[in-house]
Write a protein that holds these residues in place. Structure first.
Motif, mmCIF file in Angstrom:
data_model
loop_
_atom_site.group_PDB
_atom_site.id
_atom_site.type_symbol
_atom_site.label_atom_id
_atom_site.label_comp_id
_atom_site.label_asym_id
_atom_site.label_seq_id
_atom_site.Cartn_x
_atom_site.Cartn_y
_atom_site.Cartn_z
ATOM 1 N N SER A 167 0.850 -1.187 0.000
ATOM 2 C CA SER A 167 0.000 0.000 0.000
ATOM 3 C C SER A 167 0.885 1.235 0.000
ATOM 4 O O SER A 167 2.008 1.206 0.534
ATOM 5 C CB SER A 167 -0.917 0.025 1.225
ATOM 6 N N PRO A 168 0.406 2.365 -0.556
ATOM 7 C CA PRO A 168 1.189 3.596 -0.507
ATOM 8 C C PRO A 168 1.500 4.030 0.920
ATOM 9 O O PRO A 168 2.602 4.537 1.189
ATOM 10 C CB PRO A 168 0.287 4.611 -1.222
ATOM 11 N N GLU A 169 0.553 3.843 1.833
ATOM 12 C CA GLU A 169 0.776 4.265 3.213
ATOM 13 C C GLU A 169 1.977 3.540 3.835
ATOM 14 O O GLU A 169 2.819 4.160 4.497
ATOM 15 C CB GLU A 169 -0.478 4.023 4.058
ATOM 16 N N ARG A 170 2.065 2.237 3.620
ATOM 17 C CA ARG A 170 3.191 1.467 4.151
ATOM 18 C C ARG A 170 4.489 1.875 3.463
ATOM 19 O O ARG A 170 5.546 1.944 4.094
ATOM 20 C CB ARG A 170 2.938 -0.030 3.978
ATOM 21 N N ALA A 171 4.402 2.147 2.173
ATOM 22 C CA ALA A 171 5.586 2.575 1.422
ATOM 23 C C ALA A 171 6.093 3.913 1.938
ATOM 24 O O ALA A 171 7.303 4.110 2.123
ATOM 25 C CB ALA A 171 5.256 2.668 -0.064
ATOM 26 N N PHE A 172 5.183 4.852 2.189
ATOM 27 C CA PHE A 172 5.586 6.165 2.670
ATOM 28 C C PHE A 172 6.260 6.067 4.032
ATOM 29 O O PHE A 172 7.251 6.751 4.307
ATOM 30 C CB PHE A 172 4.372 7.086 2.758
ATOM 31 N N ALA A 173 5.715 5.224 4.905
ATOM 32 C CA ALA A 173 6.297 5.062 6.241
ATOM 33 C C ALA A 173 7.702 4.472 6.139
ATOM 34 O O ALA A 173 8.628 4.919 6.845
ATOM 35 C CB ALA A 173 5.398 4.175 7.096
ATOM 36 N N ARG A 174 7.887 3.479 5.297
ATOM 37 C CA ARG A 174 9.213 2.867 5.120
ATOM 38 C C ARG A 174 10.216 3.877 4.573
ATOM 39 O O ARG A 174 11.355 3.971 5.062
ATOM 40 C CB ARG A 174 9.085 1.669 4.183
ATOM 41 N N TYR A 175 9.801 4.630 3.563
ATOM 42 C CA TYR A 175 10.669 5.648 2.966
ATOM 43 C C TYR A 175 11.090 6.687 4.003
ATOM 44 O O TYR A 175 12.281 7.045 4.105
ATOM 45 C CB TYR A 175 9.923 6.288 1.789
ATOM 46 N N GLU A 176 10.148 7.155 4.799
ATOM 47 C CA GLU A 176 10.491 8.176 5.784
ATOM 48 C C GLU A 176 11.408 7.629 6.866
ATOM 49 O O GLU A 176 12.340 8.318 7.315
ATOM 50 C CB GLU A 176 9.225 8.761 6.411
#
Length: 535
Positions: free
Chosen positions: A317-326
């Protein structure tokens, strides 16, 4: 996944490249008419250089680097009292160090994506409506569109951040300086140097642009005023602030264009509690501006874009991707922001005594023995996993030894997983040869892997001229090269690993991946090429 990227600068174009490379559908909107193409110099090394190499554009950038051999700190007569030579800079960063015009990098990135990505100039976003399954966006031109995710890559004065997170003043950390720059005719004959002249509270910097007869004048000065300066008032502000300054400053101000043509901004960092909200995220200066004194803003923008694209590819999901990236990027950005904040306190001394102390310190720390000290301040190396690089010297000759066997008519001694590739040099137009590893046979077609990534010479050559000749064993035939998509690469790597697990693990280690990672994820990052026989 369909992703809207607001901003066609360095971070936005880098993100668009990797999203497309990983099989997603990026769309870029850029408010200017033809991209930003900033008229100022950047230092390019470490993470930025690593990402550029993986994109296959580092050689072009090296050819177009500025004709600058050193950074010199000069007095009013123009005599250097301290300087950083190019060899010392490369010692500091432990690798290549390029001085580029910002426009050179943006031009190379634009060329890398313009044929594969939908880029809309003179367009921006006016309204954002996040939802559970995506983001509805109203464009400045009036259209309404739906995307799976929205990424703000629109710089320090981000419109995306304003719409989705709040006003800029909530996140801006003003460092007490303004800067301005513009190109002027070169009538100073300074040579291949970026020259810095400092007086209390103000600094003048001059460097060549790479165009004959032209240099850039950069002015940095202390200012308590945080507000942006209207274009019509910029030249008057510069003239009043730098009135009476020595060296060639009066001449640079005489040659200044109209105020509307002068770039001017504040030296401001962006510090946010979170870089993402729902299906909206920020990258580059939009969420972590470090200011020019960090020397790493461009590198971190490209590194962040790469890691964000990688996370969007890997996570469900984009939400999980954003958290990992940050999680991955925030500590790197925060450390560089702290270093920049400390450095600005002594960047331009406010008194004569402070200036004398600064000159004394600079004479010491610009010596070779102090390279580790400078490295701690400005960082070095890449934050990305280290990948294998093509061998040089005697290792390169050993690496190319199988080519001699093919030329001697002994190709039949080579295993079917090794192929001789004859291709055309992208610059010279002459025949070139390389031995590559075959990972799959599909009837009359074969699939090979670029072990040195997208920066490999043969991979870049076949992308430009796909007509090649391949030879496996004693049999040579003409073929056409077609790079595979990320999804196809994932399938190929998964199959290859099931058939040759030991070889797959060795390949992963060679490419700098953790061999315990999912082979599909690794395969999506590796450039594979299908060579289909031509009739």
């Amino acid at each position: 996944m369909r992703v809207l990227i607001c901003g066609g600068g360095v971070s936005g174009l880098t993100l668009a490249y990797w999203l497309r490379r990983f099989g997603m559908e990026p769309v870029v909107v850029e408010h200017s008419a033809r991209g930003r193409l900033g008229v100022y110099e950047i230092s390019f090394y470490g993470t930025g250089y690593d990402v550029a190499s993986r994109m296959g554009i580092s050689d072009r950038l090296a050819r177009e680097r500025l004709p600058i051999d050193s950074i010199g700190l000069v007095d009013a007569s123009g005599r250097a009292h301290a300087h950083l030579s190019k060899p010392l800079l490369e010692r500091v960063v432990k690798g290549p160090y390029l001085m580029l015009m910002h426009s050179t990098l943006e031009g190379a990135l634009m060329e890398a994506v313009q044929d594969d990505v939908d880029i809309r100039f003179e367009e921006s976003i006016a309204q954002v409506r996040p939802g559970a399954t995506g983001v509805d966006v109203t464009l400045a031109s009036g259209g309404q569109e739906h995307y799976d995710a929205l990424i703000g890559a629109d710089g320090i004065h981000s419109v995306t951040r304003e719409l989705a997170f709040g006003a800029e003043e909530r996140f801006a950390r003003y460092l007490g300086y303004k800067l301005a720059s513009y190109p002027v005719p070169d009538r100073y004959d300074l040579g291949p140097i970026r020259a810095h002249y400092t007086e209390p509270g103000r600094m003048t910097v001059v460097h060549p642009t790479g165009r004959p007869g032209e240099v850039v004048a950069l002015f940095i000065f202390r200012s308590r005023a945080r507000a942006a300066v209207p274009r019509a008032e910029r030249l008057d502000l510069l003239r009043s602030t730098f009135d009476g300054m020595g060296w060639i400053t009066p001449s640079l101000l005489e040659d200044a264009p109209a105020g509307e043509e002068i770039f001017m901004d504040t030296m401001t960092q962006i510090v946010m509690p979170s870089w993402h909200r729902g299906r909206v995220a920020l990258v580059g200066d939009a969420c972590g501006s470090m200011t020019m004194v960090s020397e790493q803003g461009v590198s971190m923008a490209m590194g962040g874009a790469y890691l964000l694209a990688e996370a969007l590819r890997d996570e469900d999901s984009p939400e999980r991707a954003f958290a990992r990236y940050e999680r991955r990027m925030r500590p790197e950005v925060a450390r560089r922001q702290r270093n920049a904040l400390l450095f600005t306190k002594t960047l331009i001394p406010a008194s004569r005594a402070g200036l004398v102390a600064q000159r004394t310190v600079m004479r010491v720390v610009t010596r070779k023995a102090f390279a580790p000290v400078l490295r701690r301040q400005f960082g070095a190396g890449t934050i990305l996993p280290v990948r294998a690089r093509p061998p040089k010297g005697w290792r390169r000759r050993l690496w190319r030894l199988p080519i001699a066997l093919y030329r001697a008519g002994l190709g039949w001694l080579m295993p079917r997983r090794v192929m001789l590739l004859t291709h055309t040099g992208r610059g010279s137009g002459l025949p070139r040869q390389a031995v590559v590893e075959v990972v799959a046979h599909e009837g009359s077609a074969v699939i090979a892997v670029s072990g040195f990534g997208a920066g490999s010479d043969w991979y870049r050559n076949v992308r430009k001229t796909p007509e090649v000749t391949i030879q496996i064993g004693a049999h040579a035939r003409r073929a056409r090269a077609v790079p595979l998509t990320a999804d196809e690469g994932a399938d190929i790597m998964e199959t290859y690993a099931s058939m040759h697990p030991a070889a797959a693990r060795r390949l992963c280690r060679f490419l700098g991946f953790d061999e315990d990672q999912d082979f599909r994820r690794i395969g999506a990052q590796i450039p594979f090429v299908r060579f289909s026989a031509r009739r």
